[in-house]
Design a protein around this motif. Structure first.
Motif, mmCIF file in Angstrom:
data_model
loop_
_atom_site.group_PDB
_atom_site.id
_atom_site.type_symbol
_atom_site.label_atom_id
_atom_site.label_comp_id
_atom_site.label_asym_id
_atom_site.label_seq_id
_atom_site.Cartn_x
_atom_site.Cartn_y
_atom_site.Cartn_z
ATOM 1 N N GLY A 6 68.900 -85.498 -72.725
ATOM 2 C CA GLY A 6 67.448 -85.403 -72.850
ATOM 3 C C GLY A 6 66.817 -84.880 -71.574
ATOM 4 O O GLY A 6 65.919 -84.038 -71.601
ATOM 5 N N PHE A 7 67.294 -85.370 -70.432
ATOM 6 C CA PHE A 7 66.784 -84.918 -69.135
ATOM 7 C C PHE A 7 67.095 -83.440 -68.914
ATOM 8 O O PHE A 7 66.233 -82.663 -68.502
ATOM 9 N N LEU A 8 68.336 -83.029 -69.200
ATOM 10 C CA LEU A 8 68.713 -81.627 -69.029
ATOM 11 C C LEU A 8 67.938 -80.721 -69.986
ATOM 12 O O LEU A 8 67.530 -79.617 -69.608
ATOM 13 N N PHE A 9 67.703 -81.192 -71.195
ATOM 14 C CA PHE A 9 66.922 -80.420 -72.161
ATOM 15 C C PHE A 9 65.483 -80.255 -71.674
ATOM 16 O O PHE A 9 64.899 -79.177 -71.775
ATOM 17 N N ALA A 10 64.898 -81.315 -71.122
ATOM 18 C CA ALA A 10 63.532 -81.241 -70.584
ATOM 19 C C ALA A 10 63.469 -80.254 -69.418
ATOM 20 O O ALA A 10 62.517 -79.465 -69.323
ATOM 21 N N VAL A 16 62.056 -72.587 -68.954
ATOM 22 C CA VAL A 16 61.705 -71.516 -69.884
ATOM 23 C C VAL A 16 60.205 -71.257 -69.853
ATOM 24 O O VAL A 16 59.754 -70.107 -69.823
ATOM 25 N N ILE A 17 59.395 -72.296 -69.839
ATOM 26 C CA ILE A 17 57.942 -72.138 -69.767
ATOM 27 C C ILE A 17 57.544 -71.478 -68.447
ATOM 28 O O ILE A 17 56.730 -70.557 -68.422
ATOM 29 N N TYR A 18 58.129 -71.943 -67.346
ATOM 30 C CA TYR A 18 57.848 -71.353 -66.037
ATOM 31 C C TYR A 18 58.208 -69.866 -66.015
ATOM 32 O O TYR A 18 57.427 -69.030 -65.562
ATOM 33 N N PHE A 19 59.391 -69.522 -66.522
ATOM 34 C CA PHE A 19 59.838 -68.136 -66.550
ATOM 35 C C PHE A 19 58.903 -67.274 -67.393
ATOM 36 O O PHE A 19 58.523 -66.181 -67.001
ATOM 37 N N ASP A 20 58.504 -67.788 -68.539
ATOM 38 C CA ASP A 20 57.629 -67.031 -69.431
ATOM 39 C C ASP A 20 56.260 -66.783 -68.798
ATOM 40 O O ASP A 20 55.690 -65.716 -68.938
ATOM 41 N N LEU A 21 55.732 -67.759 -68.087
ATOM 42 C CA LEU A 21 54.416 -67.610 -67.471
ATOM 43 C C LEU A 21 54.432 -66.734 -66.220
ATOM 44 O O LEU A 21 53.455 -66.056 -65.922
ATOM 45 N N THR A 22 55.515 -66.756 -65.476
ATOM 46 C CA THR A 22 55.550 -65.987 -64.226
ATOM 47 C C THR A 22 56.126 -64.591 -64.419
ATOM 48 O O THR A 22 55.554 -63.616 -63.953
ATOM 49 N N VAL A 23 57.247 -64.461 -65.086
ATOM 50 C CA VAL A 23 57.906 -63.178 -65.246
ATOM 51 C C VAL A 23 57.541 -62.550 -66.577
ATOM 52 O O VAL A 23 57.283 -61.365 -66.669
ATOM 53 N N GLY A 24 57.518 -63.351 -67.605
ATOM 54 C CA GLY A 24 57.190 -62.855 -68.935
ATOM 55 C C GLY A 24 58.425 -62.411 -69.683
ATOM 56 O O GLY A 24 59.517 -62.299 -69.124
ATOM 57 N N THR A 25 58.228 -62.138 -70.962
ATOM 58 C CA THR A 25 59.359 -61.728 -71.786
ATOM 59 C C THR A 25 59.108 -60.385 -72.454
ATOM 60 O O THR A 25 59.794 -60.030 -73.387
ATOM 61 N N LEU A 26 58.124 -59.641 -71.965
ATOM 62 C CA LEU A 26 57.861 -58.310 -72.504
ATOM 63 C C LEU A 26 58.862 -57.317 -71.941
ATOM 64 O O LEU A 26 59.395 -57.502 -70.850
#
Length: 111
Positions: A6-10, A16-26
């Protein structure tokens, strides 16, 4: 053991959220355009009597954000008026479905 998973999943979700907000997935083409692009606007008189300007849509932009950026202040009209004016200037386009990289006419409320 369940707590560890559970901890590793969190941690994974947070990353993933951090990566999406900073780098993006476009794709790289869109992100490079965003970095290199400046707002390209020109004042034009369209088929209607509404003053307007042309702008190319970049990732993350909306009709409201483009018009507010051009004005450098909040909208002087209601959102309903903005949507109606956008539809008059671009009869075949919905303001909710503008496409990245496409150029549209936007109402110019700077006067």
């Amino acid at each position: 053991m369940k707590q560890l998973f559970g901890f590793l999943f969190a941690i994974l979700i947070i990353y993933v959220i951090y990566f999406d907000l900073t780098v993006g997935t476009l794709p790289a083409a869109f992100t490079q355009q965003r970095v290199d692009a400046k707002i390209e606007t020109t004042t034009v008189k369209s088929k209607t009597d509404i003053p307007s300007f042309e702008a190319k849509v970049k990732p993350g932009e909306t009709v409201i954000s483009i018009v507010e950026h051009k004005l450098k202040k909040p909208l002087p009209v209601s959102i309903t008026d903005l949507i109606n004016d956008f539809r008059k200037l671009n009869p075949s386009q919905s303001p909710e479905k503008i496409q990245i990289g496409s150029t549209y006419h936007f109402p110019d409320y700077s006067k």
